[in-house]
Design a protein around this motif. Structure first.
Motif, short mmCIF file in Angstrom:
data_model
loop_
_atom_site.label_atom_id
_atom_site.label_comp_id
_atom_site.label_asym_id
_atom_site.label_seq_id
_atom_site.Cartn_x
_atom_site.Cartn_y
_atom_site.Cartn_z
N ILE A 1 0.82 -1.20 0.00
CA ILE A 1 0.00 0.00 0.00
C ILE A 1 0.86 1.26 0.00
O ILE A 1 0.50 2.28 -0.62
N TYR A 2 2.02 1.20 0.67
CA TYR A 2 2.89 2.38 0.71
C TYR A 2 3.41 2.73 -0.67
O TYR A 2 3.44 3.91 -1.06
N ALA A 3 3.85 1.72 -1.41
CA ALA A 3 4.32 1.97 -2.78
C ALA A 3 3.20 2.52 -3.64
O ALA A 3 3.41 3.43 -4.46
N ASP A 4 2.00 1.98 -3.46
CA ASP A 4 0.86 2.45 -4.24
C ASP A 4 0.53 3.91 -3.90
O ASP A 4 0.21 4.71 -4.79
N LEU A 5 0.60 4.25 -2.63
CA LEU A 5 0.33 5.62 -2.22
C LEU A 5 1.37 6.58 -2.79
O LEU A 5 1.03 7.68 -3.26
N ILE A 6 2.64 6.18 -2.75
CA ILE A 6 3.71 7.04 -3.27
C ILE A 6 3.52 7.28 -4.76
O ILE A 6 3.67 8.42 -5.25
N GLU A 7 3.19 6.24 -5.49
CA GLU A 7 2.96 6.41 -6.92
C GLU A 7 1.77 7.34 -7.18
O GLU A 7 1.80 8.16 -8.11
N ALA A 8 0.74 7.21 -6.37
CA ALA A 8 -0.42 8.09 -6.53
C ALA A 8 -0.07 9.54 -6.25
O ALA A 8 -0.52 10.46 -6.96
N VAL A 9 0.73 9.77 -5.22
CA VAL A 9 1.19 11.13 -4.89
C VAL A 9 1.96 11.73 -6.06
O VAL A 9 1.74 12.88 -6.47
N ASN A 10 2.86 10.95 -6.63
CA ASN A 10 3.70 11.46 -7.71
C ASN A 10 2.91 11.72 -8.99
O ASN A 10 3.35 12.52 -9.83
N HIS A 11 1.78 11.06 -9.14
CA HIS A 11 0.96 11.29 -10.33
C HIS A 11 0.03 12.50 -10.17
O HIS A 11 -0.56 12.96 -11.14
N GLU A 12 -0.10 12.99 -8.94
CA GLU A 12 -0.97 14.14 -8.68
C GLU A 12 -0.15 15.42 -8.89
O GLU A 12 0.24 16.12 -7.93
N GLU A 13 0.13 15.74 -10.14
CA GLU A 13 1.10 16.78 -10.46
C GLU A 13 0.63 18.19 -10.13
O GLU A 13 1.45 19.10 -9.97
N PRO B 1 11.36 12.82 2.08
CA PRO B 1 10.35 12.23 1.21
C PRO B 1 10.28 10.73 1.47
O PRO B 1 11.31 10.06 1.55
N SER B 2 9.10 10.20 1.61
CA SER B 2 8.95 8.77 1.90
C SER B 2 9.57 7.94 0.79
O SER B 2 9.28 8.14 -0.39
N GLY B 3 10.42 6.99 1.18
CA GLY B 3 11.13 6.17 0.21
C GLY B 3 12.55 6.61 -0.03
O GLY B 3 13.29 5.95 -0.78
N GLY C 1 13.42 2.07 -3.80
CA GLY C 1 12.26 1.69 -4.61
C GLY C 1 11.45 2.92 -4.94
O GLY C 1 11.98 3.93 -5.41
N SER C 2 10.15 2.89 -4.70
CA SER C 2 9.30 4.06 -4.93
C SER C 2 9.65 5.16 -3.93
O SER C 2 9.93 4.89 -2.76
N CYS C 3 9.64 6.40 -4.41
CA CYS C 3 9.98 7.53 -3.53
C CYS C 3 9.14 8.74 -3.90
O CYS C 3 8.96 9.05 -5.09
N VAL C 4 8.63 9.41 -2.90
CA VAL C 4 7.87 10.64 -3.11
C VAL C 4 8.77 11.70 -3.73
O VAL C 4 9.92 11.90 -3.30
N LYS C 5 8.26 12.38 -4.74
CA LYS C 5 8.97 13.50 -5.35
C LYS C 5 8.38 14.78 -4.75
O LYS C 5 7.35 15.28 -5.22
N ALA C 6 9.02 15.27 -3.71
CA ALA C 6 8.47 16.40 -2.96
C ALA C 6 8.82 17.72 -3.64
O ALA C 6 9.89 17.87 -4.24
N ASP C 7 7.93 18.67 -3.52
CA ASP C 7 8.21 20.04 -3.95
C ASP C 7 8.92 20.81 -2.84
O ASP C 7 9.71 21.72 -3.10
N VAL C 8 8.60 20.44 -1.60
CA VAL C 8 9.15 21.08 -0.41
C VAL C 8 9.37 19.99 0.64
O VAL C 8 8.60 19.04 0.72
#
Length: 520
Positions: free
Chosen positions: A162-174, A184-186, A196-203
């Motif tokens: 679920i964590y990987a799925d959440l991170i991917e969803a966050v990164n797709h919400e541009e 950033p998580s990951g 592995g999957s990692c949040v791409k944070a703006d801040v």
């Protein structure tokens, strides 16, 4: 005259250590995740409750969120707070509570149940009066701001499920502004690598100090970039850095300015150092010229370029400020070292790869003269790097300046895939030399484990010849009496500042007149 800064020299691990304010200043030091956890524990021992630390941390995150928008009513969508099972999730609960109190539309989502939380995280979840929703990948859709509180510094393995799925969803919400709490998580806070999957944070909002992962690549960009990483004071006493004895810092002037050479009004060229540069053969004659001029621009009193007879007339015609000396054998070159005023040698740029260069380097090192080894000087030791190993317990006399390709060939036993910082440290300890591992996040490593990570290099610095300039700058500062580790760190910093001043489209020679403009 140099060396007007007086320092008490202490011995550590058989190496001369010059006290650096940087390693005891939260503006410079980079705490590894385990050191950051220790800092929290030391703060608690000092009488600051862990609940108060979390409360302050969460409020500081909410403050950064509030500062990112003009008013809560301007948001088209909610502030989506994603909370994980640990203390990072606890910070998220605190931030959500404050944001709700300040009128922000907040939707909080938790992986798991509140009853599964423990310690301070459970306490903060109980204090949150809003609705706690179950986290799903769809929960971030339409959010204006996403607050990433899934994992903090404690993550040490790739995320999954679920964590990987959440991170991917966050990164797709541009269209959403993504703000990470702590890391950033990951992201691995020690290496800057994505697990592995990692949040791409703006801040990113972190606490007390940054971590290596905030400065090393790609972690710096995954955290939003240097200008978008906020370090918040949450009450941890600065004196805890003394107890932790951290050995990683960001390469900023605060780290080494106490040892930067100060020129006396009574100074003259002979007490500002004399650098000898080994000149090369066609077609790389310009490399050694760049090194020589950079050493002079960095403050060395005298610079000599030693070149073979075949290129002497070319070099002597091209250089007006450098003394050009002719030699036709290794014996002739080494004879130049009899001049007692010569105190640093630079070998590599345009020198040629082979046995002759190998013998020259060993001849210089045998005489215990400080040496900056770059380019061809390094590649001449591929497969026999152990010959460079230093055993001296005095001041460091050797600086190695490889880029990643050279490092991999020279030190295959230290794979960069396991982390640039670890690889550079290992090579420095093994060689008994300062290792400058060049790149967008250049690492300067000392044999005793200390290391600085550089973060001010612009992308356009990566052009032919800039490494030759850096080698000369290091030699020029060493010639004036600056210790090898600090001279390398200062040169890397000002090298990057020169490139920033030069601007896009610069070439290596553009740096030379700018060096004097950026030096203190």
């Amino acid at each position: 005259m140099v060396g007007t800064n007086t320092q008490t020299i202490a011995k550590s691990n058989d190496w001369t250590v010059y006290p650096s304010p940087g390693f005891y200043n939260s503006d410079c030091v980079l705490l590894r995740p385990e050191e950051s956890i220790k800092a929290d524990a030391l703060a608690v021992e000092a009488g600051i409750s862990s609940v108060q630390l979390m409360e302050t941390a969460g409020k500081s995150v909410a403050t950064v969120v509030a500062q990112a928008v003009s008013a809560p009513s301007d948001l088209a969508g909610p502030v989506c707070v994603l909370c994980g099972p640990g203390n990072n999730g606890g910070d998220g609960f605190v931030a959500a509570r404050y944001l709700e109190d300040w009128g922000f539309p907040v939707k909080l989502y938790l992986v798991g149940k509140v009853s599964d939380l423990s310690g301070d995280a459970h306490y903060m979840a109980e204090r949150f009066e809003g609705t706690v929703n179950q986290a799903t990948p769809d929960c971030v859709k339409g959010a204006s701001i996403i607050l990433d509180a899934l994992f903090g510094a404690g993550l040490s393995r790739p995320v999954s499920g679920i964590y990987a799925d959440l991170i991917e969803a966050v990164n797709h919400e541009e269209d959403a502004l993504t703000i990470a709490i702590d890391l950033p998580s990951g992201l691995d806070g020690a290496t800057g690598q994505a697990l592995g999957s990692c949040v791409k944070a703006d801040v990113t909002v972190t606490f007390f100090t940054r971590k290596p992962g905030h400065v090393l690549l790609p972690g710096r960009f995954l955290s939003g970039g240097s200008d978008h990483i906020h370090v918040m004071d949450i009450g941890i006493p600065t004196k805890t850095l003394t107890d932790i004895q951290a050995k990683t810092g960001e390469n900023i002037p605060l780290a080494w300015q106490h040892l930067y050479p100060i020129t006396s009004p009574f100074a003259h060229k002979y007490n500002k150092g004399h650098v000898l540069v080994l000149g090369g053969r066609e077609p790389t004659l310009g490399a050694s010229r760049l090194t020589s001029m950079a050493a002079l621009r960095s403050g060395a009193g005298l610079v000599s370029l030693a070149c073979p007879s075949e290129s002497y007339s070319v070099q002597a015609t091209a250089l007006t400020d450098i003394m050009v000396r002719r030699f036709d054998s290794n014996f002739g070159f080494l004879g130049f070292l009899d001049d007692p005023r010569l105190n640093v040698v630079t070998i590599g740029p345009g020198a040629g790869v082979g046995e002759k260069t190998n013998e020259l380097v060993l001849g210089v090192l045998k005489r215990d003269i400080p040496c900056v080894l770059d380019a061809d000087g390094l590649l001449s030791f591929v497969g026999r790097s152990k010959k460079l190993k230093r055993k001296s317990k005095g001041d460091l006399k050797l600086v190695l300046t490889p880029h990643e390709g050279e490092f991999t060939r020279l030190f295959p036993e230290y794979p960069l895939s396991e982390g640039r910082l670890m690889a550079a440290r290992s090579a420095a300890a093994d060689m008994g030399a300062v290792v400058v591992l060049k790149g967008a996040d250049t690492i300067i490593a000392h044999p005793d484990g200390r290391a600085y990570i550089n973060s001010n290099a612009p992308t356009w610095l990566s052009v032919a010849g800039t490494g030759d300039v850096l080698a000369g700058m290091i030699a020029g500062l060493m010639a004036q009496g600056m210790p090898a580790f600090e001279a390398s760190s200062a040169a890397v910093y000002f090298h990057s500042e020169s490139a920033m001043t030069a601007g896009k489209g610069m070439i290596a020679s553009d740096l030379l007149p700018i060096i004097a403009r950026v030096l203190p």
